[in-house]
Write a protein that holds these residues in place. Structure first.
Motif, PDB file in Angstrom:
ATOM      1  N   PRO A  59      43.170   8.187  -0.907  1.00  0.00           N
ATOM      2  CA  PRO A  59      41.718   7.701  -0.236  1.00  0.00           C
ATOM      3  C   PRO A  59      40.586   8.334  -0.950  1.00  0.00           C
ATOM      4  O   PRO A  59      39.606   7.434  -1.148  1.00  0.00           O
ATOM      5  N   LEU A  60      40.445   9.450  -1.250  1.00  0.00           N
ATOM      6  CA  LEU A  60      39.377  10.100  -1.791  1.00  0.00           C
ATOM      7  C   LEU A  60      39.079   9.848  -3.439  1.00  0.00           C
ATOM      8  O   LEU A  60      38.103  10.139  -3.916  1.00  0.00           O
ATOM      9  N   SER A  61      40.286   9.146  -3.976  1.00  0.00           N
ATOM     10  CA  SER A  61      40.022   8.656  -5.342  1.00  0.00           C
ATOM     11  C   SER A  61      39.737   7.349  -5.343  1.00  0.00           C
ATOM     12  O   SER A  61      39.892   6.627  -6.308  1.00  0.00           O
ATOM     13  N   SER A  62      39.619   6.501  -4.353  1.00  0.00           N
ATOM     14  CA  SER A  62      39.573   5.174  -4.477  1.00  0.00           C
ATOM     15  C   SER A  62      38.219   4.283  -4.941  1.00  0.00           C
ATOM     16  O   SER A  62      38.197   3.456  -5.327  1.00  0.00           O
ATOM     17  N   GLN A  63      37.325   5.310  -5.027  1.00  0.00           N
ATOM     18  CA  GLN A  63      35.956   4.731  -5.738  1.00  0.00           C
ATOM     19  C   GLN A  63      35.863   4.793  -7.095  1.00  0.00           C
ATOM     20  O   GLN A  63      36.604   5.667  -7.717  1.00  0.00           O
ATOM     21  N   LYS A  64      35.333   3.763  -7.623  1.00  0.00           N
ATOM     22  CA  LYS A  64      35.515   3.894  -9.022  1.00  0.00           C
ATOM     23  C   LYS A  64      34.626   5.135  -9.728  1.00  0.00           C
ATOM     24  O   LYS A  64      33.479   5.423  -9.224  1.00  0.00           O
ATOM     25  N   SER A  65      35.204   5.676 -10.566  1.00  0.00           N
ATOM     26  CA  SER A  65      34.402   6.810 -11.193  1.00  0.00           C
ATOM     27  C   SER A  65      33.592   6.398 -12.194  1.00  0.00           C
ATOM     28  O   SER A  65      33.620   5.250 -12.805  1.00  0.00           O
ATOM     29  N   GLN A  66      32.732   7.171 -12.666  1.00  0.00           N
ATOM     30  CA  GLN A  66      31.748   6.802 -13.444  1.00  0.00           C
ATOM     31  C   GLN A  66      32.407   6.454 -14.916  1.00  0.00           C
ATOM     32  O   GLN A  66      31.812   5.553 -15.653  1.00  0.00           O
ATOM     33  N   ASP A  67      33.174   7.237 -15.002  1.00  0.00           N
ATOM     34  CA  ASP A  67      34.034   6.944 -16.491  1.00  0.00           C
ATOM     35  C   ASP A  67      34.508   5.549 -16.619  1.00  0.00           C
ATOM     36  O   ASP A  67      34.627   4.953 -17.569  1.00  0.00           O
ATOM     37  N   ASP A  68      35.135   5.204 -15.376  1.00  0.00           N
ATOM     38  CA  ASP A  68      35.838   4.087 -15.323  1.00  0.00           C
ATOM     39  C   ASP A  68      34.889   2.763 -15.425  1.00  0.00           C
ATOM     40  O   ASP A  68      35.127   1.872 -16.043  1.00  0.00           O
ATOM     41  N   ASP A 122      42.412  -2.893  -1.962  1.00  0.00           N
ATOM     42  CA  ASP A 122      42.749  -1.871  -1.294  1.00  0.00           C
ATOM     43  C   ASP A 122      44.031  -0.998  -1.630  1.00  0.00           C
ATOM     44  O   ASP A 122      45.031  -1.179  -1.038  1.00  0.00           O
ATOM     45  N   MET A 123      43.790  -0.102  -2.418  1.00  0.00           N
ATOM     46  CA  MET A 123      45.201   0.625  -3.065  1.00  0.00           C
ATOM     47  C   MET A 123      45.030   2.012  -2.347  1.00  0.00           C
ATOM     48  O   MET A 123      45.810   3.151  -2.902  1.00  0.00           O
ATOM     49  N   ASP A 124      44.388   2.371  -1.207  1.00  0.00           N
ATOM     50  CA  ASP A 124      44.586   3.741  -0.543  1.00  0.00           C
ATOM     51  C   ASP A 124      46.015   3.775  -0.080  1.00  0.00           C
ATOM     52  O   ASP A 124      46.804   3.037   0.216  1.00  0.00           O
ATOM     53  N   LEU A 125      46.387   4.938   0.227  1.00  0.00           N
ATOM     54  CA  LEU A 125      47.571   5.234   0.876  1.00  0.00           C
ATOM     55  C   LEU A 125      47.488   4.697   2.165  1.00  0.00           C
ATOM     56  O   LEU A 125      46.709   5.122   3.011  1.00  0.00           O
ATOM     57  N   GLY A 126      48.510   3.848   2.398  1.00  0.00           N
ATOM     58  CA  GLY A 126      48.711   3.075   3.554  1.00  0.00           C
ATOM     59  C   GLY A 126      47.663   1.868   3.859  1.00  0.00           C
ATOM     60  O   GLY A 126      47.212   1.126   4.677  1.00  0.00           O
ATOM     61  N   GLY A 127      46.987   1.519   2.492  1.00  0.00           N
ATOM     62  CA  GLY A 127      45.997   0.374   2.566  1.00  0.00           C
ATOM     63  C   GLY A 127      46.866  -0.966   2.248  1.00  0.00           C
ATOM     64  O   GLY A 127      48.156  -1.026   2.358  1.00  0.00           O
ATOM     65  N   ASP A 128      46.313  -1.916   2.491  1.00  0.00           N
ATOM     66  CA  ASP A 128      46.770  -3.343   2.639  1.00  0.00           C
ATOM     67  C   ASP A 128      47.376  -3.854   1.514  1.00  0.00           C
ATOM     68  O   ASP A 128      48.241  -4.746   1.610  1.00  0.00           O
ATOM     69  N   ASP A 129      47.071  -3.426   0.161  1.00  0.00           N
ATOM     70  CA  ASP A 129      47.597  -3.813  -0.866  1.00  0.00           C
ATOM     71  C   ASP A 129      48.558  -2.874  -1.633  1.00  0.00           C
ATOM     72  O   ASP A 129      48.872  -3.384  -2.812  1.00  0.00           O
ATOM     73  N   ILE A 130      48.699  -1.886  -0.948  1.00  0.00           N
ATOM     74  CA  ILE A 130      49.545  -0.687  -1.963  1.00  0.00           C
ATOM     75  C   ILE A 130      50.905  -1.024  -1.759  1.00  0.00           C
ATOM     76  O   ILE A 130      51.625  -0.848  -2.955  1.00  0.00           O
ATOM     77  N   THR A 131      51.356  -2.020  -1.083  1.00  0.00           N
ATOM     78  CA  THR A 131      52.727  -2.394  -0.931  1.00  0.00           C
ATOM     79  C   THR A 131      53.128  -3.381  -2.132  1.00  0.00           C
ATOM     80  O   THR A 131      54.183  -3.798  -2.556  1.00  0.00           O
ATOM     81  N   SER A 132      52.036  -3.696  -2.899  1.00  0.00           N
ATOM     82  CA  SER A 132      52.179  -4.688  -4.089  1.00  0.00           C
ATOM     83  C   SER A 132      52.859  -3.918  -5.231  1.00  0.00           C
ATOM     84  O   SER A 132      53.238  -4.465  -6.384  1.00  0.00           O
ATOM     85  N   VAL A 133      52.900  -2.568  -5.254  1.00  0.00           N
ATOM     86  CA  VAL A 133      53.384  -1.909  -6.134  1.00  0.00           C
ATOM     87  C   VAL A 133      54.664  -1.065  -5.678  1.00  0.00           C
ATOM     88  O   VAL A 133      54.982  -1.145  -4.332  1.00  0.00           O
ATOM     89  N   ILE A 184      48.250   0.637 -10.037  1.00  0.00           N
ATOM     90  CA  ILE A 184      47.499   0.785  -9.038  1.00  0.00           C
ATOM     91  C   ILE A 184      46.088   1.025  -9.346  1.00  0.00           C
ATOM     92  O   ILE A 184      45.108   0.468  -8.696  1.00  0.00           O
ATOM     93  N   ARG A 185      45.848   1.451 -10.448  1.00  0.00           N
ATOM     94  CA  ARG A 185      44.372   1.907 -11.072  1.00  0.00           C
ATOM     95  C   ARG A 185      43.867   0.485 -11.383  1.00  0.00           C
ATOM     96  O   ARG A 185      42.752   0.339 -11.071  1.00  0.00           O
ATOM     97  N   VAL A 186      44.487  -0.451 -11.928  1.00  0.00           N
ATOM     98  CA  VAL A 186      44.015  -1.724 -12.237  1.00  0.00           C
ATOM     99  C   VAL A 186      43.627  -2.379 -11.186  1.00  0.00           C
ATOM    100  O   VAL A 186      42.610  -2.956 -11.066  1.00  0.00           O
ATOM    101  N   LEU A 187      44.578  -2.407 -10.060  1.00  0.00           N
ATOM    102  CA  LEU A 187      44.447  -3.147  -9.001  1.00  0.00           C
ATOM    103  C   LEU A 187      42.973  -2.599  -8.136  1.00  0.00           C
ATOM    104  O   LEU A 187      42.290  -3.468  -7.581  1.00  0.00           O
ATOM    105  N   ARG A 188      43.003  -1.357  -7.982  1.00  0.00           N
ATOM    106  CA  ARG A 188      41.969  -0.721  -7.603  1.00  0.00           C
ATOM    107  C   ARG A 188      40.789  -0.989  -8.036  1.00  0.00           C
ATOM    108  O   ARG A 188      39.636  -1.619  -7.300  1.00  0.00           O
ATOM    109  N   ASP A 189      40.599  -1.259  -9.287  1.00  0.00           N
ATOM    110  CA  ASP A 189      39.211  -1.496 -10.105  1.00  0.00           C
ATOM    111  C   ASP A 189      38.896  -3.011  -9.925  1.00  0.00           C
ATOM    112  O   ASP A 189      37.813  -3.094 -10.061  1.00  0.00           O
ATOM    113  N   ALA A 190      39.973  -3.814  -9.662  1.00  0.00           N
ATOM    114  CA  ALA A 190      39.844  -5.100  -9.471  1.00  0.00           C
ATOM    115  C   ALA A 190      39.272  -5.348  -7.923  1.00  0.00           C
ATOM    116  O   ALA A 190      39.101  -6.523  -7.652  1.00  0.00           O
TER     117      ALA A 190
END
Length: 976
Positions: free
Chosen positions: A708-717, A277-288, A268-274
């Motif tokens: 949802p509120l963790s979906s933005q890339k963090s500065q560390d990422d 849409d890996m939010d809960l209920g997002g379009d792409d979360i079903t791929s995991v 999920i982390r890798v796909l989100r950074d790419a």
């Protein structure tokens, strides 16, 4: 009083498998407790009509609308909205649609009473009527609630499924595995959840008997079940499917099982950074995969001793039972803690403890649980739940209403048992087992609120003593009532086979009750009655047996908790001191929990001090440094999150206090701060075993990245990604990025508080300054608290304050927001700004006058009343005579003054100049040192940053047991 009358009772089994009474045997005689003879409960309350309208939080589109629904006037808007949208049956807009709470309660209660008559529970028709009125009263007045499937299904044309909790069984065959998928789907369709143990399925390290090939292993079959659950929503699109998968710690595939969800979280982390849409209920979360189930490991005492002694542990083949691999117990334990640290799974179930408290071991072992881990009993069985609202039993004098509580438990247990007589079940094996063992799950909600209102800290010996005493009283009364019913309609079918172990467990409960160390008058009174109930239970049970193999659990009480207007769910402490309350007509307002003033009064504080403390909490979200509050009382107001959050072991110790008095277990997740280590999580799990818990789960804040509120890339990422890219270059270039620096205000700063009125809309503005006098923050509060406008102003104030602290010049805001026109607008009570086109126009003109120098303001065309008057008296234009007209006065002013001069001369003839109500004071400390508005909101409300947004209405959800529940519409993330 409720009692049995008559002699022994025989029973016969109907075609459905439910027992019907025969002959003239014993029956239940019911005495009124809450109701008055000749007065129906509906006639003793005031009813009102309300409109329930819900909109899509993203588009604003209306997604639900039912106007004119009928509820008692004391039910909150939240409660009526949740009941209307979740539990009213029939298509909206048709005659079949329910529109009143009366219809809902009658649909359920009358079905229960009818079944009670048919199956021989009541001594007379009068007793049946009293039972109907008492049950209606308690539901109407929010004393308790049945679990959601009852409200979904009872009294409708649908199968009358009443159970929320199911345990399935799967064997080591393809037919059994495919049947598992089917049975789960049927249970999800009925609005419930299911769990099962996969340990009978041979591991991927064992051979197939037929072909000699290698078996797939249980983890591979979890994929199919996960995909199936992801397409089915419980109860007809009311919530996501809820499921639990359990694997024994000695299964050869245990490491793969433990690491499964941790690896998926990394995906999920890798796909989100790419950019997916890996939010809960997002379009792409079903791929995991594996996202629809809670995972738990069943650990035995043997394994835990191996962990404690740092020895090896054997993994056993499923077909032979022989050890096929030795593993370091501490290494496996560390993997469990690491996975839980990374993604909150797996939880732990303590198998030896569970089966040591098992009432029917002669029938079979307990191998699994329902999705939230509170129901634990035989395979292919179910449990229907009901929960009491504990705050309803707190008397005005601070005592606990022991007698009323006992009577309420009697009524509820009776009703729950009656429901098994008419209930439908998703599979024949589940129906057969449930009718034979009649498992019930009475529990409670609002414990956290009760403790706070009683002046007791959640994490304290006094708090735990009261919780233990109440739980003991509830279960002791339940089993005593079960023994009485056994004398009326017979013991459960499996009792004869399990009479000795069942009696042994009753004595274990009684012994645990004797070990409670009471501390206050309140828990002493409760404990005294609990001791009496356990003694009567054993006396009656040894004669009659028991009607129910189990009686109590502590469920998460998500949706039904809101139906009862509870401040806290299940066994949880208060989540935060400040919440948002929905208002009639839409919108919401931020309020301090109403339990707080009760607690302050209990602690001896008086009116003015209570008001001051409440105001402080409203502004800061906690009680630290609240005016007049003694530091030794801070602990009473500790919550699950925020300032002074309850420590993880505080949660574990509370669970340990209640566990010895429950037939089942406790649905609860131990919240842990983001800074928690793997070792700390391992210790929490270990202490759970030592303290005798049956199950335990943890959640480390921000551990899941698919929220949802963790979906933005963090500065560390971002930094990490940049470093990785640079590593592949032959030459590394250093790029200096200029970033704004936030200049925070001192803890104590000069401020100006201005009351204002614009077009009749009243409000207050507080502005705070740096040491050099520059504006650094503003706070706007409107008189119309709770309106949408007030909420917008709060958010706007935060945004402007942060902008100012990052260096946005005040004159930039002034130039942008002055002359902005919208309602309310018109006359003000400020002599310097007589007319305003909007509140924004007024606010920034006032700020310009207070904080900008004359030259800067002059360029913006903003002057005080004195400055305008001086110009009119001594300006370079021709003198103004006393007889000049308004038009001449305006014309004589320069262009930059024309607008305000027009306002001044228009109003001074009929509007008395209002004194500027400016007051300079030393401001209170800023509510937060937060860097973002989201962090500031978290500081004030105590919201967990990565709690998911509700997929129905978009409201921030909050934990309830091992799930999340929406305070806006009642949807859950998988609770039953």
């Amino acid at each position: 009083m409720t009692e049995t009358v008559g002699g022994a009772q025989r029973s016969a089994t109907s075609k459905s498998g439910a027992k019907k009474a025969t002959g003239k045997g014993a029956r239940l005689s019911i005495e009124r407790v809450f109701t008055t003879e000749g007065v129906h409960p509906y006639d003793a309350v005031t009813w009102e009509r309300r409109d329930v309208v819900q909109t899509n939080w993203k588009t604003g589109e209306t997604v639900f609308e039912q106007r004119g629904v009928e509820f008692p006037d004391f039910w909150s808007v939240n409660a009526s909205t949740i009941v209307t949208t979740k539990y009213f049956r029939g298509a909206v807009g048709t005659e079949q649609r329910e529109s009143s709470l009366k219809q809902l309660l009658d649909r359920v209660v009358l079905t229960y009473v009818k079944a009670g008559r048919e199956h021989g529970y009541f001594a007379s028709e009068t007793d049946a009527e009293i039972f109907e009125h008492e049950l209606t009263f308690m539901l109407l007045h929010q004393y308790f609630s049945f679990n959601s499937p009852v409200w979904f299904n009872v009294g409708t044309s649908s199968p009358q499924q009443v159970s929320a909790c199911f345990i399935l069984a799967v064997d080591d065959s393809m037919d059994s595995i495919l049947n598992w998928y089917r049975e789960e789907g049927l249970i999800f369709k009925g609005g419930s959840g299911a769990g099962l143990n996969l340990s009978r399925i041979r591991s991927s390290k064992e051979l197939l008997r037929s072909s000699g090939g290698t078996a797939s292993g249980p983890v591979s079959f979890m994929r199919g079940a996960d995909a199936s659950a992801g397409t089915i929503k419980s109860g007809g699109a009311t919530r996501r499917a809820a499921k639990m998968v359990v694997l024994d710690v000695d299964h050869p595939d245990i490491v793969e099982f433990v690491e499964t969800k941790e690896k998926e979280e990394e995906k999920i982390r890798v796909l989100r950074d790419a950019g997916f849409d890996m939010d809960l209920g997002g379009d792409d979360i079903t791929s995991v995969q594996y996202q629809n189930a809670n995972n738990s490991v069943r650990v035995s005492d043997e394994f835990m001793r191996a962990v404690e002694e740092n020895t090896s542990f054997g993994l056993r083949g499923r077909t032979t039972g022989e050890v096929i691999e030795e593993i370091d117990a501490n290494e496996l334990w560390g993997k469990m803690a690491q996975a839980a640290w990374a993604c909150a799974d797996p939880g732990i179930q303590y198998d030896s403890t569970i089966n040591d408290w098992h009432t029917t071991p002669e029938t079979g072992r307990i191998t699994a649980s329902n999705p939230c881990s509170e129901y634990m009993h035989l395979d292919n069985s179910s449990c229907n739940l009901a929960s009491l609202n504990l705050l309803k039993f707190l008397a005005d004098d601070g005592s606990f209403k022991v007698t009323e509580f006992v009577k309420a438990v009697e009524f509820i247990i009776t009703a729950m048992d009656i429901s098994i007589c008419f209930a439908d079940f998703p599979t024949d094996p589940i129906g057969e087992t449930t009718r034979a063992y009649r498992q019930l799950g009475i529990g409670y909600a609002n414990l956290g609120a009760l403790l706070m209102a009683s002046g007791l800290a959640y994490d304290s010996d006094g708090g735990r003593a009261l919780a233990a005493s109440i739980t003991s009283l509830m279960t002791g009364t339940s089993y005593r009532r079960s023994a009485e019913m056994a004398g009326v309609v017979g013991a459960y079918d499996g009792f004869a086979q399990n009479a000795a172990p069942h009696t042994r467990i009753m004595r274990k409960h009684l012994a645990a009750n004797d070990d409670i160390r009471t501390m206050h008058a309140m828990d002493i009174a409760v404990h005294r009655e609990a001791t009496k109930q356990w003694a009567e239970n054993l006396k009656i049970g040894e004669k009659n047996g028991w009607r129910n193999a189990q009686a109590s659990v502590l469920a998460p009480t998500g949706t039904i908790g809101f139906m009862m207007d509870c401040d806290t769910t299940g066994i949880e402490p208060d989540f935060s001191l400040v919440k948002f309350k929905k208002l009639v007509g839409g919108g919401s307002m931020q309020v301090v929990n109403q339990t707080v003033p009760s607690a302050l009064k209990k602690l001896g504080y008086t009116g003015e001090t209570i008001e001051a403390i409440m105001e402080f909490i409203a502004e800061n979200g906690h009680v630290v440094d609240a005016p007049g509050l003694k530091p030794e009382h801070y602990e009473v107001f500790d919550c699950a999150v925020g300032e002074r959050a309850i420590k993880p072991m505080g949660h574990v110790r509370m669970m340990a206090a209640a566990q010895p008095f429950l037939s089942g277990a406790i649905s609860k997740t131990v919240n842990m701060p983001e800074s928690s280590t793997v070792e700390e999580i391992a210790d929490v799990y270990f202490q759970g075993w030592k303290l005798g818990l049956k199950a335990l789960a943890v959640y480390r804040d921000n551990c899941k990245v698919g929220q949802p509120l963790s979906s933005q890339k963090s500065q560390d990422d971002k930094t990490s990604a940049a470093a990785s890219a640079a590593a592949g270059e032959a030459e590394v270039k250093t790029v200096v990025v200029e970033k704004p620096i936030r200049r925070r205000l001192p803890k104590s700063r000069q401020s100006i508080t201005t009351s204002f009125s614009v077009g009749g809309a009243e409000g207050y503005m507080t502005s705070g300054a740096h040491e050099n006098g520059e504006l650094g923050e503003i706070f706007l509060k409107l008189g119309k608290q709770g309106s949408t406008l007030s909420g917008v102003m709060d958010a706007f104030s935060i945004a402007v304050s942060i902008g100012l602290q990052y260096g946005v010049p005040l004159e930039t805001y002034v130039s942008k927001f002055t002359n902005l026109q919208f309602e309310p607008s018109g006359l003000t009570d400020d002599s310097d700004v007589r007319m305003s086109k909007s509140i924004m126009d007024y606010v920034f003109r006032r700020l310009a006058l207070d904080y900008l120098d004359f030259d800067t303001r002059s360029a913006l065309g903003i002057y005080s009343a004195d400055e305008r008057q001086r110009y009119l008296d001594t300006g370079s234009h021709q003198p103004v005579s006393k007889g000049s007209t308004a038009a001449e006065l305006v014309e004589s002013a320069p262009e930059s003054l024309k607008e305000q001069a027009a306002a001044e001369v228009t109003t001074q003839a009929d509007v008395a100049p209002a004194a500027s109500e400016l007051q300079v004071e030393t401001a209170k400390p800023a509510p937060s040192e937060a860097h973002t508005s989201a962090e500031l909101l978290e500081q004030i409300t105590g919201s967990a940053v990565d709690s998911p947004l509700c997929m129905t209405c978009g409201t921030k959800m909050r934990p309830a047991g091992s799930c999340h529940v929406c305070e806006g519409c009642g949807s859950t993330s998988g609770c039953s």
